[in-house]
Enzyme design. Structure first.
Site, PDB file in Angstrom:
ATOM      1  CG  HIS A 156      18.026   8.778  53.211  1.00  0.00           C
ATOM      2  ND1 HIS A 156      17.774   9.998  52.636  1.00  0.00           N
ATOM      3  CD2 HIS A 156      18.299   9.029  54.515  1.00  0.00           C
ATOM      4  CE1 HIS A 156      17.907  10.951  53.540  1.00  0.00           C
ATOM      5  NE2 HIS A 156      18.233  10.391  54.687  1.00  0.00           N
ATOM      6  CE1 TYR A 173      18.215  14.159  42.885  1.00  0.00           C
ATOM      7  CE2 TYR A 173      17.091  12.904  44.585  1.00  0.00           C
ATOM      8  CZ  TYR A 173      18.247  13.250  43.913  1.00  0.00           C
ATOM      9  OH  TYR A 173      19.448  12.670  44.280  1.00  0.00           O
ATOM     10  N   PRO A 213      25.636  15.983  39.040  1.00  0.00           N
ATOM     11  CG  PRO A 213      25.445  17.880  40.373  1.00  0.00           C
ATOM     12  CD  PRO A 213      25.895  17.437  39.025  1.00  0.00           C
ATOM     13  CE1 TYR A 253      19.116   9.375  43.709  1.00  0.00           C
ATOM     14  CE2 TYR A 253      19.317   8.021  45.681  1.00  0.00           C
ATOM     15  CZ  TYR A 253      19.328   9.262  45.072  1.00  0.00           C
ATOM     16  OH  TYR A 253      19.565  10.394  45.818  1.00  0.00           O
TER      17      TYR A 253
END
Length: 391
Positions: A72, A201, A293, A385
């Site tokens: 990704h 998200y 998470p 990230y």
């Protein structure tokens, strides 16, 4: 029995450490209180940083991940009804993440360990790390009605948050830091195509939502729910209807629903233990820290701990140096706290907090607006990230 490193815990961190040590010619035995099937039955994370991907390659456990994993290059942030893409690849000089389930990582590591004929003791009862503050530590356990003892040079505690290793540390030498969040994640796994090719998200008035995936045909979705909710309160139909309400019109139209393969509620907490070394016993992974998470850091932090620890053992046995061992806790904790900060920040920015009020909502919207419209803001999120490099 005698080995160089006794590893307690056969989750992904223990298995990865065992394989890295084997590749370096360091003898090890893994002791696990659960069965192999139980370990494989845990439904956990699925986003791997480049550091984790590289370590799996080093361990010789990356073949199936390379074939079936989904690279990704970005993620999407949904707020005020609109989606905004963060281009991880371009903002980090070509880095990306790999979507590949923790269950599959564990299975691959089990398979390569079995293929090499390495020793893993499953269903070991009353496991105890002993004499780890001396020069001759041991691990004692019961199996098939008999007591067994393993003499070793070092003990690696990879046995999770509820494991015996952290609980065995001297209470006057350990300090813990914890934050418990006032909500949980209701997760649903289904054999349905993902609603989007990248993760979404969502910050909404109804609460946080995450659209994730395990493969091109298997999806994982999450909803923020109160801690008082129970799984049996949520039918599959109720889950899908609530998820639709938290998505934008395009995602809502593309959502494919189906029966759940697994459904569970996980509470959210931030937790860190200091230090991560007690004599000749070292903590790694969930035994030492837990992250919400939201930042996709749990499995990746465990892998980075193992990266530091395996290198420290290699230096000890190959170079006759204790420098890596002495610096392990300090180096690992520097990375741990940065990941804790990022996970806390993502959680704070994307969730509804009870009693927080309209001011907090406006602050979240301003933060998200800054991130998606500022290259500096987008880059900061992207760098964290995809994962910071090992020191």
């Amino acid at each position: 029995m005698r080995t160089q490193v006794a590893i307690i815990g056969a989750g992904p961190s223990g298995l990865l450490l065992g394989q890295l040590l084997y590749k370096a010619g360091i003898d090890n035995i893994i002791i696990e209180q659960r069965s192999a099937d139980y370990v494989l039955g845990r439904i956990r994370a699925g986003v791997l940083e480049q550091v984790t991907v590289d370590l799996l390659k080093q361990a010789g456990a990356d073949e199936r991940m390379n074939e079936e994993g989904l690279p990704h290059d970005g993620i999407e942030l949904l707020f005020k009804g609109k989606r905004h893409r963060i281009n991880l690849h371009d903002l980090t000089g070509g880095k990306r993440v790999m979507v590949y389930g923790q269950t599959e990582v564990t299975r691959d590591l089990m398979d390569v360990r079995a293929a090499e004929g390495l020793t893993t003791v499953y269903e070991a009862n009353n496991v105890q790390p002993i004499d780890f503050e001396s020069a001759k530590p041991k691990v004692r356990y019961e199996k098939d009605g008999q007591v067994h003892e393993i003499e070793c040079d070092f003990i690696a505690g990879c046995d999770g948050f509820h494991g015996i290793c952290r609980a065995s540390a001297p209470q006057d030498k350990i300090k813990t830091f914890e934050k418990v969040y006032p909500f949980g994640w209701l997760g649903l796994l289904s054999d349905t195509p993902p609603v989007s090719h990248e993760l979404i998200y969502a910050n909404t008035e109804r609460g946080f939502a995450l659209c994730s995936q395990r493969s091109a045909t298997r999806s994982r979705y999450y909803l923020q729910v109160p801690l008082t909710d129970k799984v049996e309160d949520w039918s599959d139909e109720a889950f899908w209807e609530e998820l639709k309400k938290r998505l934008d019109p395009e995602a809502r139209a593309n959502l494919v629903t189906g029966p759940s393969l697994e459904k569970s509620i996980a509470p959210l907490r931030s937790f860190v233990t200091e230090p991560m070394r007690f004599g000749r016993m070292f903590l790694a992974g969930d035994a030492a820290h837990i992250v919400p998470p939201t930042g996709a850091k749990g499995l990746n932090l465990a892998a980075s701990d193992v990266g530091y620890l395996s290198q420290a053992f290699v230096e000890y046995y190959k170079d006759n140096s204790e420098a890596g061992i002495d610096l392990y806790s300090e180096k690992a904790l520097r990375r741990v706290w940065k990941a804790e900060r990022f996970s806390w920040w993502m959680t704070s920015m994307l969730h509804n907090f009870p009693e927080a009020g309209e001011f907090n909502t406006k602050m979240q919207e301003a933060e998200l607006d800054y991130i998606v419209n500022s290259e500096a803001g987008s880059t900061s999120l992207a760098e964290n990230y995809v994962g910071l490099p090992l020191v």
